[in-house]
Design a protein around this motif. Sequence first.
Motif, PDB file in Angstrom:
ATOM      1  N   ASP A 123     111.229 106.184  55.623  1.00 52.19           N
ATOM      2  CA  ASP A 123     111.673 105.616  54.708  1.00 52.19           C
ATOM      3  C   ASP A 123     112.813 105.069  54.034  1.00 52.19           C
ATOM      4  OD1 ASP A 123     111.033 105.043  51.826  1.00 52.19           O
ATOM      5  OD2 ASP A 123     111.943 107.567  50.687  1.00 52.19           O
ATOM      6  N   GLU A 171     107.398 112.214  51.564  1.00 49.36           N
ATOM      7  CA  GLU A 171     106.985 110.561  52.158  1.00 49.36           C
ATOM      8  C   GLU A 171     106.039 110.038  52.435  1.00 49.36           C
ATOM      9  OE1 GLU A 171     109.622 109.181  49.850  1.00 49.36           O
ATOM     10  OE2 GLU A 171     111.027 110.709  50.118  1.00 49.36           O
ATOM     11  N   HIS A 234     109.155 110.640  42.000  1.00 46.77           N
ATOM     12  CA  HIS A 234     110.574 110.650  42.332  1.00 46.77           C
ATOM     13  C   HIS A 234     111.600 110.132  40.882  1.00 46.77           C
ATOM     14  CE1 HIS A 234     109.683 109.476  46.611  1.00 46.77           C
ATOM     15  NE2 HIS A 234     111.164 109.085  46.501  1.00 46.77           N
ATOM     16  N   HIS A 248     115.098 117.201  49.103  1.00 40.07           N
ATOM     17  CA  HIS A 248     114.512 115.906  48.367  1.00 40.07           C
ATOM     18  C   HIS A 248     112.629 116.582  48.487  1.00 40.07           C
ATOM     19  CE1 HIS A 248     114.649 112.046  47.238  1.00 40.07           C
ATOM     20  NE2 HIS A 248     113.553 111.113  48.180  1.00 40.07           N
ATOM     21  N   ILE A 252     110.610 116.564  45.322  1.00 37.90           N
ATOM     22  CA  ILE A 252     108.952 114.628  44.557  1.00 37.90           C
ATOM     23  C   ILE A 252     107.516 115.255  45.401  1.00 37.90           C
ATOM     24  CG2 ILE A 252     111.075 112.855  45.894  1.00 37.90           C
ATOM     25  CD1 ILE A 252     108.867 112.380  48.181  1.00 37.90           C
TER      26      ILE A 252
HETATM   27 ZN    ZN Z   1     112.013 110.095  48.676  1.00 32.92          ZN
END
Ligand code: ZN
Length: 346
Positions: A123, A171, A234, A248, A252
């Motif tokens: 990502d 992700e 997000h 993170h 998410i």
């Molecule tokens: Zn992200």
Amino acid sequence: MSYSVSFSGKTVHYYFDEGLQLVDQLMGERKAVFITDSNVHSLYREVFDRFNTIVIPAGEASKSLESLSFITEQLIRFEADRNTLIVGVGGGVVTDITGFAASVYMRGVKFGFIPATLLAMVDAAIGGKNGVDFRLHKNMLGTISQPEFLLFDLSFLQTLPSEEWSNGFAEVIKYGCIFDSFLFDRLVANDMGFFRNDPQEALAIIQKCVDWKNKVVQEDETEQGNRKLLNFGHTAGHAIEKLLNIPHGAAISAGMIIACMLSEQITGLGADATNALRLLLTRYHLPVWLSFDASEVMDILKMDKKRKNDRIDFILLDKIGSARIESLPFDVIYDTLIEYLHAGDH
Ligand code: ZN
Ligand code: ADP
């Protein structure tokens, strides 16, 4: 395996499953300066021995104007000029600040990335967005500018801690949800240990994610349309990340569940899909239930760039593997946050 992808005015070369030694070939006769963080530097000291290297402290705090000025000082000390190649080796923090420093140093010099975390590989290092945080604002200052190359050396992943694998998998799961039900099923059929122990299997899913990201960035480099789909999970996720100060991936993960619960109301996504996502996230050691203050999350959402009057753009799923953008009223989002918090209460 290697290929090139063209973005507006720039060709980016991707080298997969290559050893680090390829970097000498990529540099050619050019002078190079490496940028990395303190963790990667101490784990891979021998890699940096041969190069002028700038080491920034590990952690998000290094995505700052202070570290941009530190990097600039060091670049001047190493006599970097417009022909110098800058190479960022590390996670998303390193690739973000390297891309930004290189795009503004002497109005822009060439740079390449050697992503060292799963998250950076799938990502952060892809797509040309870079930048630094400013005060409390994430990614407030930055540019869109593509690296000359990305070199994927999967041996870096051998030292990656579990929590960072989970961050990356959040992700990977996102790509499955928005674009690719086959990828989703492949993740369901395996688990984190499987991919950690088999670099070829890890490489296969990394390449899939890179392909998806390149495809959507090529169509929409400046995020006017489909690139927004990458924000699935997000919108609420970032707000929760800020509020709870958690990794993170964890934020998410909860954000994707909230987006699915909204999808159930708006697009008719089946509850079975949300449940399948809950199981999958758990399998990759990501939290499905987090506790937070819904009004505080709303306060943060109200300051979001994507706000339009009393609505905000949300990425919703029609089904696993297919996403769309919908503008949702704040009261619908608030009610869903409350529903999410109640569902986690038992
Ligand atoms: Zn992200
Ligand atoms: P991300 O890649 O998740 O966006 P960071 O750049 O902050 O975020 O990287 C996450 C953490 O992992 C940092 O502490 C960084 O120093 C560390 N790290 C990066 N690459 C490796 C690696 N190959 N092995 C072990 N730790 C690493």
